[in-house]
Enzyme design. Sequence first.
Site, PDB file in Angstrom:
ATOM      1  N   LYS A 205       0.792  -1.258   0.027  1.00  0.00           N
ATOM      2  CA  LYS A 205      -0.021   0.011  -0.087  1.00  0.00           C
ATOM      3  C   LYS A 205       0.981   1.214  -0.095  1.00  0.00           C
ATOM      4  CE  LYS A 205      -4.072   2.035   2.539  1.00  0.00           C
ATOM      5  NZ  LYS A 205      -4.863   1.907   3.868  1.00  0.00           N
TER       6      LYS A 205
ATOM      7  N   SER B 142      -9.778  -0.278   6.915  1.00  0.00           N
ATOM      8  CA  SER B 142      -9.232  -0.275   5.779  1.00  0.00           C
ATOM      9  C   SER B 142      -8.593  -1.531   5.263  1.00  0.00           C
ATOM     10  CB  SER B 142      -8.370   0.849   5.915  1.00  0.00           C
ATOM     11  OG  SER B 142      -9.109   2.273   6.224  1.00  0.00           O
TER      12      SER B 142
ATOM     13  N   SER C  54     -10.344   2.452   2.371  1.00  0.00           N
ATOM     14  CA  SER C  54      -9.486   3.119   1.628  1.00  0.00           C
ATOM     15  C   SER C  54      -8.097   2.448   1.315  1.00  0.00           C
ATOM     16  CB  SER C  54      -8.754   4.179   2.939  1.00  0.00           C
ATOM     17  OG  SER C  54      -8.084   3.548   4.054  1.00  0.00           O
TER      18      SER C  54
END
Length: 1008
Positions: free
Chosen positions: A80, A179, A155
Site C-alpha cells: 500500500k 481499511s 481506503s
Amino acid sequence: MRDLLHASAAELAGLIASGQASAREVTQAHLDRIAAVDGAVRAFLHVDADRALAAADAVDAKHAAGDHLGPLAGVPIAIKDLFCMTGAPTTAGSRILEGWRPPYNATVTQRVLDADLVVLGKTNLDEFAMGSSTENSGFFTTHNPWDHDRIPGGSGGGSAAALAAFETPLALGTDTGGSIRQPASVTGTVGVKPTYGGTSRYGVVAMASSLDQPGPCGRTVLDTALLHAVIAGWDPMDSTSIDAPVPPVVAAARSADVKGMKLGVVKEFSGEGYAPGVEQRFREAVDALAAKGAEIVEVSCPNFRYALGAYYLIMPSEVSSNLARFDAMRYGLRVGDDGTAGAEEVMARTRDRGFGEEVKRRIIIGTYALSSGYYDAYYGSAQKARTLIARDFETAFAAGRRAGVAVHAHHRVPDRRARRRPAGHVRGRPVHDPVQHGGQCGGVVPVRAGARGRAARRPAGDGAGAGRRPGVPGRGGAGGRAERAVGRPVDRPAVGTRVRRHERDWPPERGSTMSLMPYDEVLAGYEPALGLEVHVELNTVSKMFCGCSTEFGAAPNTHTCPVCLGLPGALPVLNGKAVESVIRIGLALNCSIATWCRFARKNYFYPDMPKNFQTSQYDEPICVDGFVDVEVDGVTHRVEIERVHMEEDAGKLTHVGGATGRIQGADYSLLDYNRAGVPLMEIVTRPVLGTGAAAPKVARAYMTQLRELLRALGVSDVRMEQGSLRCDANVSLAPHGSDVLGTRTETKNVNSLRSVERALTYEIQRQGAVLASGDRVHQETRHWHEDGGHTSPGRSKEQAEDYRYFPEPDLVPIAPSREWVEELRGTLPEPPELRRRRLVAEWGFTELELRDVLGSGSLDLIAATVEAGAAPGAARKWWSGELARRANAAGVELDEVGITPGQVSELQNLIDAGTINDKLARQVIDGVLAGEGSPSEVVEARGLAVVSDDGALTQAVDAAIAANPDVAQRIRDGKVQAAGALIGQVMKAMRGQADAARVRELILERLG
C-alpha cells in the site's frame, strides 16, 4: 503447466525452495498479469518491474548458493502506498506527495525486504487512507475485480483488489476503522488488523497516529499468518510498539483447530445500525466456529456506542496536525512560487491544489475540534469516550480470563528495561541511529493513556482560552489600546518584505527617542514583578527523539535524519538520558516529580519547525512546585519554580541582509536543522514579587545560581553565547499596594547574565515612562540589543495564539518509578548554597570579600583556579579584580574573557617564583588574551621576566642616585621611606622588569 498465479503464497514459497520454480518465473508471471488486467482494475499506483526482477534474481542466487531462505522468500508482494520505500515513489494517494521518493524504508518494508519477498509495486488508496474507498484517491479509483462497476471497499482497496485479481499473492495494508478488513470482505480475500503496537508504524505515512495500524493481506488464512510473522514484533523506532513475543499465528493457522477454544463475542456488535446482511454473515461465522468445537461467550462493552463519534473527532484532529508538515516548503508539490507570492500564499495554493476535498474537510473539522474553546467539548470528550471503551474491553478481557476466553496476553505496553536493549544502541541515547536501528533505554516506564497520575498545578505555554484549559498564571493581562506611544525608533520591515502576520502586529513605538524614567523614580511608584523562563539545551549525545548528534558547530544540516527533519512516516522515540537529566534537575530545584506525565503537540507554522508542530509538555510536565533561594546584597529572595518540562528545540534561521540580523528587512533566510530536535528543558518561575529595586539583580543572581547548579549536575554545558542556556525575561509594573499584576513584556532569548540584568533594568525604566505618560504597556515580546543597551518590539501577545495543544499520539506517557527517582536523588551534587559556604569557610574570605565574589560571578572560576594550584586569595584577586574589570569593559561574562583558571594559576605561580611581578602579569594577560600562548610562553616571547642580575640593577641604582642627589641625601639622613622615589626611577628605567625588593636592598646598601 504450473499455475503460478492462483497458487497460494505458501505454495509458491514451497515451489521456489524446492527448485520447482524460480523466483524470477513467479515474479514475471505476476508482472505479466498486472500488465494484462490492471488497466481495468487499477490496483497499482506504481510498478517497478526492473527492481522486482532484480530482487527475484537475488533470491535465486541465494538458492543456488545453498543459503538459507525464509518461509516466504521469492514470493511477490504489493505494498500500500503509505509505506516508505527507499527510491520508490510514495504518495499516500495524494497529489501533494506526487513524485516524492523517501530516503528511508519503513520498518515493515525493511522486514519484507529482509525476508526476501519481492516487491512488485505500490497499490492505490484513498488519499492518506482517510476515506471509505479509493474514490477519494488523488489519482484514480480502483475497481472491484469481480465487478468493475463496483469498488473494492476500504481506503486500502488497491491491495485487496490486487489480491482478488491475482496480480499478487500477498499485500500490505493499513487499518484504522476497517481499511484492511472491509476490502477483504468485499473482495473475498483475507485481511487482519493486528493489535495496536503489534506491528511497527515507523515509516508509514500517518493519517491518524493513534489509529493507524499496518497489517497483512492475502488470499488464505495461512498466507496472511505467514506474512504477519514477517512484519510483526517490537520495533525500537516506534514508541507504541509492544515489546512482547509475536503470537503463534502461523501454528494456529496450520492447525486450524479451534476445538476447546473459548471466544468472546461482544453483544453490542449487533442490532440497530448494522446491516442485516452483515449481521447475518457475522452470525454464520460465529456458528461455524461453534460447529468446529469453539465455545462462544458473550461479553458486554456498553460504551461501544460512543466509538464512531469518538473516532470521527479523534481521527480528523490528528489529521489536522499530521498533515501540517505538507507546507510546500521542504518537499513535494509547490504551487505559485514565482517570486511574487509570500510563503503563506505559496503554502495555501499548494495545499489547495495538492489536497483533495475529503482531506480538506477533515483538516478543517480537526482544526476546529482542537481549537481553543472547543477542545473540551469535542476532542477532549472523544478521548474520554475512548478511555471508557478501553476500560470496557479490559473488563471483558478480565471476564474472559476468568471464563477461559482466549485473549492476547500482551495487550498493554510493557516496561522496557535496559536488559532488552540491543547491543547496537547509540551511546547515551536509546534509539533512532540515522543509519541503523537502536535500542530502548531503561528507567522510563511507558504506560497507556488510560491511567492518570499527578498533574501539574498550572499549565504552561500560550494558547489557553475560555472553555479549554486554564490560562497560564502570572502573565499579566492586556488593557485597551494606547492613545499615544513613546519609544526608540526600531527597524521596520521594508516594503514588500514577507514576514509572519503576527510579527507585523506590534503596536508602534513612535518618537525620535525613547524616554526612560529614572530607575529610583519608577521604584518609588511601582512594584516590579518578574517571571523568568529559562531554556536549557541538555548535553545528551543525541537528540530528544532521534539518534542524530547534538554536537555544536557542525556544518549546516549534517546532523539530521528523517525524524528530526519531520519526514512523512518518521516517528519519535524519547531519549531516556534526557528524562534522567530533567528529573535530576527537578530534584535539585526542590521540585516534586510527577508519577505520570506525557508530551503534547504545540501546533504552529514556522520554517524552523520541520513538522509544523513542536513536541513539548503542556498541562502535565514532569517536574512541578520547586524553589531556589538567592542572595542579593545580604538579603535572601525565594524564587518559586512553577514547572520544569521537556521539549525539543527548533532549527536555526540565519537572516541575511538588513541591518539587525532579524527577519524584518532581511533579503532571505537560511535554515540549519542541526539544532532541530536537540533536547530542551524549560524552567518556568512563578511571579517573583517583593524584590523592589533589587529585581534585576535578583534575576541575574538566579540565573547565575541556576547556571552553577546545571554545570554541577553535568546536564548541560550552559554556554549562553552558544544558546544552550537562554532566558526569556518577563517583567511588569504595578502601583504599590495593588494586588493585581501589571501588563508584562517578555524579552526573548537573552543570552548573558549581564544582559538579563540590563534588559530588565531597561524595561522597568521604559515601562515606568510609558505609564507616567498616561499610555499603557503593551503585552508583547521584545528583543534585547546588547550594543545599544535597549529593547525593541517583537510580536504582540495581547491575543493568546491558539496552538491547538493535544496529547502526542506517537509517544506513550512516562511513569518514572519512585525507586528510580530516589536513585537519581542520590546522584545529586552538593547544593550550590552549601558548597558556596563551605568553600568560603575553607578559603577564609570575609563577608565583604564573599559579596565581591558573588557580585562578579567568579566563585566557580576561583574554585577551579585554586584546584589548579593557586592560593584562594590570589585567585580572588585576579578574578574579582583585573579580569572582572576586563570582562565588564568587553561586555562579556567573566568565563568568556579568554583566560582559563589553569592559566591564571600558572600566572600566579610565575609571580610567586619571582619570575614576574604584578605589573608584568598584566602584560602577560594581554598576551594570553591575544592568543600568544600560555603565561610562560608569553613571558618568554615578550622578554617579560624580572631582572634580578645585580650588575644591571647596580648600574640602574647608581644612575638614579646620581640623578636625584637630594633624595639620596634624605636617605643618608635616615629617611628610609624616601627610597620609594628612587625605586620608581629604577623600575621605570628597567621597564618594570626589575626585582623591586632587590632594588631597595641595593639602594640602602649604596647609601648606607
